[in-house]
Design a protein around this motif. Structure first.
Motif, PDB file in Angstrom:
ATOM      1  N   VAL A 103       0.838  -1.211   0.000  1.00  0.00           N
ATOM      2  CA  VAL A 103       0.000   0.000   0.000  1.00  0.00           C
ATOM      3  C   VAL A 103       0.870   1.257   0.000  1.00  0.00           C
ATOM      4  CG1 VAL A 103      -1.707   1.331   1.308  1.00  0.00           C
ATOM      5  CG2 VAL A 103      -1.927  -1.158   1.129  1.00  0.00           C
ATOM      6  N   ILE A 104       1.914   1.269   0.833  1.00  0.00           N
ATOM      7  CA  ILE A 104       2.726   2.474   0.987  1.00  0.00           C
ATOM      8  C   ILE A 104       3.731   2.647  -0.159  1.00  0.00           C
ATOM      9  CG2 ILE A 104       4.416   3.633   2.465  1.00  0.00           C
ATOM     10  CD1 ILE A 104       1.557   3.674   3.522  1.00  0.00           C
ATOM     11  N   GLU A 105       4.369   1.543  -0.550  1.00  0.00           N
ATOM     12  CA  GLU A 105       5.391   1.650  -1.589  1.00  0.00           C
ATOM     13  C   GLU A 105       4.844   1.303  -2.968  1.00  0.00           C
ATOM     14  OE1 GLU A 105       8.693  -0.720  -0.414  1.00  0.00           O
ATOM     15  OE2 GLU A 105       9.003   0.342   1.488  1.00  0.00           O
ATOM     16  N   GLY A 106       4.008   0.301  -3.035  1.00  0.00           N
ATOM     17  CA  GLY A 106       3.366  -0.056  -4.283  1.00  0.00           C
ATOM     18  C   GLY A 106       4.338  -0.225  -5.423  1.00  0.00           C
ATOM     19  N   PRO A 143       3.065   5.506  -3.186  1.00  0.00           N
ATOM     20  CA  PRO A 143       1.897   5.009  -2.452  1.00  0.00           C
ATOM     21  C   PRO A 143       0.706   4.743  -3.382  1.00  0.00           C
ATOM     22  CG  PRO A 143       2.872   6.889  -1.333  1.00  0.00           C
ATOM     23  CD  PRO A 143       3.524   6.804  -2.678  1.00  0.00           C
ATOM     24  N   LEU A 144      -0.007   3.690  -3.095  1.00  0.00           N
ATOM     25  CA  LEU A 144      -1.208   3.364  -3.874  1.00  0.00           C
ATOM     26  C   LEU A 144      -2.455   4.002  -3.289  1.00  0.00           C
ATOM     27  CD1 LEU A 144      -0.542  -0.409  -4.704  1.00  0.00           C
ATOM     28  CD2 LEU A 144      -0.006   1.636  -6.048  1.00  0.00           C
ATOM     29  N   LEU A 145      -2.247   4.845  -2.276  1.00  0.00           N
ATOM     30  CA  LEU A 145      -3.330   5.647  -1.717  1.00  0.00           C
ATOM     31  C   LEU A 145      -3.043   7.117  -1.977  1.00  0.00           C
ATOM     32  CD1 LEU A 145      -4.026   3.936   1.748  1.00  0.00           C
ATOM     33  CD2 LEU A 145      -5.319   3.662  -0.381  1.00  0.00           C
ATOM     34  N   SER A 146      -4.068   7.874  -2.285  1.00  0.00           N
ATOM     35  CA  SER A 146      -3.896   9.309  -2.505  1.00  0.00           C
ATOM     36  C   SER A 146      -3.608  10.007  -1.184  1.00  0.00           C
ATOM     37  CB  SER A 146      -5.152   9.886  -3.156  1.00  0.00           C
ATOM     38  OG  SER A 146      -6.269   9.754  -2.290  1.00  0.00           O
ATOM     39  N   GLN A 147      -3.069  11.203  -1.260  1.00  0.00           N
ATOM     40  CA  GLN A 147      -2.762  11.959  -0.049  1.00  0.00           C
ATOM     41  C   GLN A 147      -3.997  12.229   0.814  1.00  0.00           C
ATOM     42  OE1 GLN A 147       0.366  13.041   1.167  1.00  0.00           O
ATOM     43  NE2 GLN A 147       1.102  11.570  -0.350  1.00  0.00           N
ATOM     44  N   PRO A 148      -5.130  12.598   0.247  1.00  0.00           N
ATOM     45  CA  PRO A 148      -6.316  12.785   1.102  1.00  0.00           C
ATOM     46  C   PRO A 148      -6.728  11.515   1.835  1.00  0.00           C
ATOM     47  CG  PRO A 148      -6.639  13.887  -1.003  1.00  0.00           C
ATOM     48  CD  PRO A 148      -5.386  13.077  -1.139  1.00  0.00           C
ATOM     49  N   ILE A 149      -6.621  10.344   1.159  1.00  0.00           N
ATOM     50  CA  ILE A 149      -6.993   9.095   1.825  1.00  0.00           C
ATOM     51  C   ILE A 149      -5.978   8.768   2.921  1.00  0.00           C
ATOM     52  CG2 ILE A 149      -7.275   6.617   1.499  1.00  0.00           C
ATOM     53  CD1 ILE A 149      -9.612   8.263   0.519  1.00  0.00           C
ATOM     54  N   LEU A 150      -4.696   9.026   2.683  1.00  0.00           N
ATOM     55  CA  LEU A 150      -3.681   8.789   3.708  1.00  0.00           C
ATOM     56  C   LEU A 150      -3.951   9.644   4.948  1.00  0.00           C
ATOM     57  CD1 LEU A 150      -0.411   8.559   1.567  1.00  0.00           C
ATOM     58  CD2 LEU A 150      -1.473   6.715   2.895  1.00  0.00           C
ATOM     59  N   THR A 187       1.623   0.904  13.819  1.00  0.00           N
ATOM     60  CA  THR A 187       2.496   0.651  12.667  1.00  0.00           C
ATOM     61  C   THR A 187       2.048   1.451  11.456  1.00  0.00           C
ATOM     62  OG1 THR A 187       2.950  -1.598  13.486  1.00  0.00           O
ATOM     63  CG2 THR A 187       3.424  -1.151  11.165  1.00  0.00           C
ATOM     64  N   TRP A 188       0.752   1.454  11.191  1.00  0.00           N
ATOM     65  CA  TRP A 188       0.253   2.179  10.013  1.00  0.00           C
ATOM     66  C   TRP A 188       0.392   3.688  10.200  1.00  0.00           C
ATOM     67  CZ3 TRP A 188      -2.322   0.846   5.344  1.00  0.00           C
ATOM     68  CH2 TRP A 188      -2.299  -0.526   5.038  1.00  0.00           C
ATOM     69  N   ILE A 189       0.122   4.201  11.391  1.00  0.00           N
ATOM     70  CA  ILE A 189       0.271   5.646  11.611  1.00  0.00           C
ATOM     71  C   ILE A 189       1.721   6.072  11.391  1.00  0.00           C
ATOM     72  CG2 ILE A 189       0.174   7.466  13.352  1.00  0.00           C
ATOM     73  CD1 ILE A 189      -2.245   6.060  14.563  1.00  0.00           C
ATOM     74  N   ILE A 226       2.512   5.954   7.603  1.00  0.00           N
ATOM     75  CA  ILE A 226       1.814   7.054   6.916  1.00  0.00           C
ATOM     76  C   ILE A 226       2.514   8.381   7.217  1.00  0.00           C
ATOM     77  CG2 ILE A 226      -0.336   8.364   6.814  1.00  0.00           C
ATOM     78  CD1 ILE A 226      -1.840   5.765   7.347  1.00  0.00           C
ATOM     79  N   SER A 227       3.018   8.535   8.451  1.00  0.00           N
ATOM     80  CA  SER A 227       3.679   9.788   8.837  1.00  0.00           C
ATOM     81  C   SER A 227       4.898  10.085   7.961  1.00  0.00           C
ATOM     82  CB  SER A 227       4.103   9.723  10.313  1.00  0.00           C
ATOM     83  OG  SER A 227       2.978   9.535  11.143  1.00  0.00           O
TER      84      SER A 227
END
Length: 290
Positions: free
Chosen positions: A194-197, A201-208, A232-234, A237-238
């Motif tokens: 998800v983070i490196e893809g 990242p495979l998530l947009s900044q607003p979703i992150l 771990t996810w926080i 994402i940070s």
């Protein structure tokens, strides 16, 4: 004298000829007048007369009926019911008894149908199977069970994750009113993917940013595996979040401030095993805006 007789004969023959000549047109004209004028007028007058007579007769019969009814009522009031009235009353009583028997029969039929319906549906006192609905002897499929919306949502999230459509999966999870769905999506996703893809990242900044905020609100009531997943996810994402992104730059400050408050509250619970990871996470978050 002979000449006079001859003139008279000729005059008679001419008159006869003239009469014969005009006879046909005159008769035809008379017939036409009768057909077009006199007969319709006669028919209209006759209909009007019959209408007047009929109205007069109807009014007379109505008046006679009223008078007879009044006289009968007076007679009954003065001397009790006469023989004719008794016959009418007996007839009415017989009709009412017949209606009562019919109503009683209908009540019995309704009760019988109610018992059959209850039995066919397996209701109280019924002998039918629980899944049977409808007439006796006709087995129908029971209604489909009601699906739990939470179960349906989890299945949809899992399906999107399996297809690596993380943006749609986390959007659906974050749209739910319960932050537990965000934790569920994280626990069922590959964080590194998800983070490196594919290099980003495979998530947009607003979703992150929304995911960080949602996980932060879950810290207070979490423990065990859920808490480890959230921390771990926080943290990942940070270090992935871009606070200067135009889509989130106006909201990053507020989200980070609330997140630091949530981490501090968790530290104040006094669990010694959480002090170090929470303190390190707090330092990472403080460094985002610097």
């Amino acid at each position: 004298r002979q000449d006079g007789s001859a003139d008279a004969a000729r005059a008679e023959r001419m008159a006869s000829a003239v009469a014969d000549g005009v006879k046909g047109p005159v008769v035809e004209a008379f017939h036409g007048a009768m057909r077009d004028v006199m007969i319709p007028a006669y028919e209209a007058a006759t209909r009007q007369m019959f209408a007047q007579v009929s109205s007069t007769i109807a009014q007379g019969m109505e008046q006679q009926a009223r008078a007879q009814a009044e006289a009968q009522a007076q007679a009954q009031a003065s001397s009790g019911p006469d023989e004719a009235t008794l016959r009418v009353m007996q007839k009415m009583s017989s009709q009412m008894e017949s209606m009562a028997r019919t109503i009683e029969g209908l009540r019995g039929e309704v009760a019988r149908l109610g018992a059959v319906t209850a039995q066919s549906r397996g209701g109280p006192g019924g002998m039918g199977p629980p899944g049977m609905t409808g007439p006796p002897g006709v087995m129908q499929q029971p209604p489909p069970p009601q699906l739990d919306p939470a179960v349906v949502l989890r299945e949809e999230i899992i399906d999107l994750i399996r297809r690596r459509d993380y943006e749609a999966a986390f959007t659906k999870a974050l749209s739910a009113s319960d932050g537990a769905f965000a934790v569920f999506a994280c626990k069922n996703s590959n964080l590194q993917d998800v983070i490196e893809g594919d290099g980003s990242p495979l998530l947009s900044q607003p979703i992150l940013l929304c995911l960080m905020q949602q996980l932060g609100t879950q810290l207070a009531g979490s423990s065990g595996a859920d808490l480890r997943t959230e921390l771990t996810w926080i943290q990942d994402i940070s270090v992935t979040l871009n606070p200067n992104d135009a889509a989130i730059s106006q909201h990053v400050g507020g989200v980070l401030k609330q997140l630091m408050t949530n981490i501090t509250d968790k530290m104040n619970e006094g669990d010694p095993n959480l002090q170090r990871p929470l303190r390190m996470l707090l330092q990472v978050i403080r460094g985002i805006g610097s």
